[in-house]
Design a protein around this motif. Structure first.
Motif, PDB file in Angstrom:
ATOM      1  N   THR A   1      38.200  22.976  46.189  1.00 39.05           N
ATOM      2  CA  THR A   1      37.781  24.143  46.806  1.00 39.05           C
ATOM      3  C   THR A   1      39.229  25.231  46.742  1.00 39.05           C
ATOM      4  OG1 THR A   1      38.188  23.330  48.955  1.00 39.05           O
ATOM      5  CG2 THR A   1      36.181  22.711  48.198  1.00 39.05           C
ATOM      6  N   SER A   2      40.145  24.512  46.858  1.00 34.57           N
ATOM      7  CA  SER A   2      41.229  25.488  47.581  1.00 34.57           C
ATOM      8  C   SER A   2      42.226  24.855  47.064  1.00 34.57           C
ATOM      9  CB  SER A   2      41.178  26.284  48.822  1.00 34.57           C
ATOM     10  OG  SER A   2      42.320  27.157  48.322  1.00 34.57           O
ATOM     11  N   MET A   3      43.736  25.581  46.403  1.00 41.35           N
ATOM     12  CA  MET A   3      44.688  25.062  46.004  1.00 41.35           C
ATOM     13  C   MET A   3      46.072  26.192  46.462  1.00 41.35           C
ATOM     14  SD  MET A   3      44.647  24.891  42.396  1.00 41.35           S
ATOM     15  CE  MET A   3      44.360  25.290  40.963  1.00 41.35           C
ATOM     16  N   MET A   4      47.029  25.409  47.144  1.00 44.94           N
ATOM     17  CA  MET A   4      48.617  26.718  47.016  1.00 44.94           C
ATOM     18  C   MET A   4      50.061  25.487  46.757  1.00 44.94           C
ATOM     19  SD  MET A   4      49.090  26.838  51.033  1.00 44.94           S
ATOM     20  CE  MET A   4      50.398  26.492  51.179  1.00 44.94           C
ATOM     21  N   GLU A   5      50.720  26.213  46.482  1.00 46.55           N
ATOM     22  CA  GLU A   5      52.082  25.757  46.347  1.00 46.55           C
ATOM     23  C   GLU A   5      52.722  26.059  47.528  1.00 46.55           C
ATOM     24  OE1 GLU A   5      55.506  24.686  43.172  1.00 46.55           O
ATOM     25  OE2 GLU A   5      54.348  26.436  43.207  1.00 46.55           O
ATOM     26  N   ASP A   6      53.418  25.439  48.566  1.00 49.88           N
ATOM     27  CA  ASP A   6      53.844  25.397  49.536  1.00 49.88           C
ATOM     28  C   ASP A   6      55.343  26.428  49.346  1.00 49.88           C
ATOM     29  OD1 ASP A   6      55.545  23.432  49.136  1.00 49.88           O
ATOM     30  OD2 ASP A   6      54.931  22.284  51.596  1.00 49.88           O
ATOM     31  N   GLY A   7      56.356  26.259  49.964  1.00 51.43           N
ATOM     32  CA  GLY A   7      58.140  26.294  49.905  1.00 51.43           C
ATOM     33  C   GLY A   7      58.511  25.214  49.202  1.00 51.43           C
ATOM     34  N   ALA A   8      58.128  23.625  49.330  1.00 50.26           N
ATOM     35  CA  ALA A   8      58.834  23.223  49.105  1.00 50.26           C
ATOM     36  C   ALA A   8      58.625  22.133  47.522  1.00 50.26           C
ATOM     37  CB  ALA A   8      58.341  22.386  49.746  1.00 50.26           C
ATOM     38  N   ASN A   9      57.903  23.242  46.746  1.00 48.94           N
ATOM     39  CA  ASN A   9      56.538  23.404  45.976  1.00 48.94           C
ATOM     40  C   ASN A   9      55.982  22.279  46.126  1.00 48.94           C
ATOM     41  OD1 ASN A   9      58.783  24.531  44.287  1.00 48.94           O
ATOM     42  ND2 ASN A   9      60.128  23.648  44.356  1.00 48.94           N
ATOM     43  N   TYR A  10      55.248  21.523  46.940  1.00 47.10           N
ATOM     44  CA  TYR A  10      54.351  20.400  47.118  1.00 47.10           C
ATOM     45  C   TYR A  10      53.000  21.709  46.256  1.00 47.10           C
ATOM     46  CZ  TYR A  10      57.567  16.895  49.224  1.00 47.10           C
ATOM     47  OH  TYR A  10      58.174  15.938  48.904  1.00 47.10           O
ATOM     48  N   LEU A  11      52.270  20.831  45.539  1.00 45.94           N
ATOM     49  CA  LEU A  11      51.457  21.593  45.278  1.00 45.94           C
ATOM     50  C   LEU A  11      49.771  21.013  46.829  1.00 45.94           C
ATOM     51  CD1 LEU A  11      49.267  23.635  43.875  1.00 45.94           C
ATOM     52  CD2 LEU A  11      48.749  21.752  42.338  1.00 45.94           C
ATOM     53  N   TRP A  12      48.972  21.773  47.698  1.00 46.65           N
ATOM     54  CA  TRP A  12      48.169  21.233  48.252  1.00 46.65           C
ATOM     55  C   TRP A  12      46.705  21.698  48.074  1.00 46.65           C
ATOM     56  CZ3 TRP A  12      49.262  18.942  53.086  1.00 46.65           C
ATOM     57  CH2 TRP A  12      50.775  19.366  52.863  1.00 46.65           C
ATOM     58  N   VAL A  13      45.965  20.617  47.507  1.00 47.55           N
ATOM     59  CA  VAL A  13      44.871  20.856  46.971  1.00 47.55           C
ATOM     60  C   VAL A  13      43.543  20.661  48.010  1.00 47.55           C
ATOM     61  CG1 VAL A  13      43.567  20.573  44.909  1.00 47.55           C
ATOM     62  CG2 VAL A  13      46.120  20.232  44.938  1.00 47.55           C
ATOM     63  N   ALA A  14      42.945  21.452  48.351  1.00 45.90           N
ATOM     64  CA  ALA A  14      41.481  20.795  49.527  1.00 45.90           C
ATOM     65  C   ALA A  14      40.500  20.810  48.323  1.00 45.90           C
ATOM     66  CB  ALA A  14      41.869  21.719  50.769  1.00 45.90           C
ATOM     67  N   THR A  15      39.913  19.082  48.756  1.00 42.79           N
ATOM     68  CA  THR A  15      38.161  18.883  48.089  1.00 42.79           C
ATOM     69  C   THR A  15      37.062  18.285  48.763  1.00 42.79           C
ATOM     70  OG1 THR A  15      39.001  16.548  48.491  1.00 42.79           O
ATOM     71  CG2 THR A  15      40.297  17.962  45.977  1.00 42.79           C
ATOM     72  N   GLN A  16      36.604  18.424  48.747  1.00 47.77           N
ATOM     73  CA  GLN A  16      35.501  18.102  49.299  1.00 47.77           C
ATOM     74  C   GLN A  16      35.299  16.756  49.977  1.00 47.77           C
ATOM     75  OE1 GLN A  16      32.010  18.998  46.587  1.00 47.77           O
ATOM     76  NE2 GLN A  16      31.856  20.191  46.676  1.00 47.77           N
ATOM     77  N   LYS A  17      36.573  16.097  48.803  1.00 40.79           N
ATOM     78  CA  LYS A  17      36.938  14.469  49.779  1.00 40.79           C
ATOM     79  C   LYS A  17      38.506  14.699  50.208  1.00 40.79           C
ATOM     80  CE  LYS A  17      34.595  12.526  45.997  1.00 40.79           C
ATOM     81  NZ  LYS A  17      34.881  11.303  44.361  1.00 40.79           N
ATOM     82  N   GLY A  18      38.774  15.211  50.900  1.00 36.80           N
ATOM     83  CA  GLY A  18      39.637  15.908  51.801  1.00 36.80           C
ATOM     84  C   GLY A  18      40.891  16.086  51.190  1.00 36.80           C
ATOM     85  N   LEU A  19      41.897  16.249  51.359  1.00 34.82           N
ATOM     86  CA  LEU A  19      43.593  16.930  51.157  1.00 34.82           C
ATOM     87  C   LEU A  19      44.419  16.146  50.247  1.00 34.82           C
ATOM     88  CD1 LEU A  19      45.198  20.107  51.492  1.00 34.82           C
ATOM     89  CD2 LEU A  19      46.036  18.799  53.353  1.00 34.82           C
ATOM     90  N   TYR A  20      44.869  16.311  49.580  1.00 36.87           N
ATOM     91  CA  TYR A  20      45.811  16.059  48.664  1.00 36.87           C
ATOM     92  C   TYR A  20      47.086  16.650  48.449  1.00 36.87           C
ATOM     93  CZ  TYR A  20      41.858  13.502  46.535  1.00 36.87           C
ATOM     94  OH  TYR A  20      40.540  12.047  46.805  1.00 36.87           O
ATOM     95  N   ILE A  21      47.808  16.428  48.195  1.00 42.01           N
ATOM     96  CA  ILE A  21      49.653  17.155  48.000  1.00 42.01           C
ATOM     97  C   ILE A  21      49.744  16.210  46.572  1.00 42.01           C
ATOM     98  CG2 ILE A  21      51.434  17.338  48.790  1.00 42.01           C
ATOM     99  CD1 ILE A  21      50.831  16.326  51.468  1.00 42.01           C
ATOM    100  N   ILE A  22      50.165  17.959  45.886  1.00 44.15           N
ATOM    101  CA  ILE A  22      50.935  17.041  44.537  1.00 44.15           C
ATOM    102  C   ILE A  22      52.717  17.557  44.577  1.00 44.15           C
ATOM    103  CG2 ILE A  22      50.453  16.579  42.078  1.00 44.15           C
ATOM    104  CD1 ILE A  22      47.887  16.949  42.456  1.00 44.15           C
ATOM    105  N   ASN A  23      53.459  16.408  44.326  1.00 45.38           N
ATOM    106  CA  ASN A  23      54.119  17.478  43.887  1.00 45.38           C
ATOM    107  C   ASN A  23      55.471  16.981  42.027  1.00 45.38           C
ATOM    108  OD1 ASN A  23      56.420  14.798  43.393  1.00 45.38           O
ATOM    109  ND2 ASN A  23      56.466  14.239  45.168  1.00 45.38           N
TER     110      ASN A  23
END
Length: 124
Positions: free
Chosen positions: A102-124
């Motif tokens: 549903t949405s995604m963004m990268e934070d200042g620490a280079n983690y990719l935050w991914v919002a899904t219909q099943k929850g929030l994921y963090i990818i580094n």
């Protein structure tokens, strides 16, 4: 807009864009413009006025693109209604992850935050 010369350039659909409807726009490290569409992603290179289309036929999890973003590792992340896709710029290969985004963004620490219909994921 050409910031160097202070003018606006117009690129019309005769260049080969798949359609006018755009869901998202992003720029990669090579200056290419990625446009999310409901027909995949149009990748426009303003240096040579070329357009490459990345869609399901090229490995994308679905044609409806919700978001595109490049991380600090120069990987383009393309979120579709059927899942997240990682596109490595050098290999230009598509790696799909099958979950609706549903949405995604990268934070200042280079983690990719991914919002899904099943929850929030963090990818580094």
């Amino acid at each position: 807009m050409d910031t160097k010369h202070g003018m606006i350039r117009h690129y019309d659909w005769n260049l080969g864009f798949t359609e006018a409807f755009t869901t998202n726009i992003s720029c990669d490290d090579k200056g290419r413009i990625w446009m999310g569409k409901n027909t995949g992603a149009d990748v426009f290179d303003p240096e040579n006025n070329s357009i490459r289309v990345i869609d399901q036929n090229r490995g994308l999890s679905a044609d409806w693109v919700a978001s595109c973003t490049m991380d600090n590792n120069k990987r383009m992340w393309v979120a579709t209604v059927a899942g997240l896709n990682m596109i490595e710029q050098n290999a230009e290969s598509v790696h799909p992850f099958n979950t609706a985004i549903t949405s995604m963004m990268e934070d200042g620490a280079n983690y990719l935050w991914v919002a899904t219909q099943k929850g929030l994921y963090i990818i580094n």
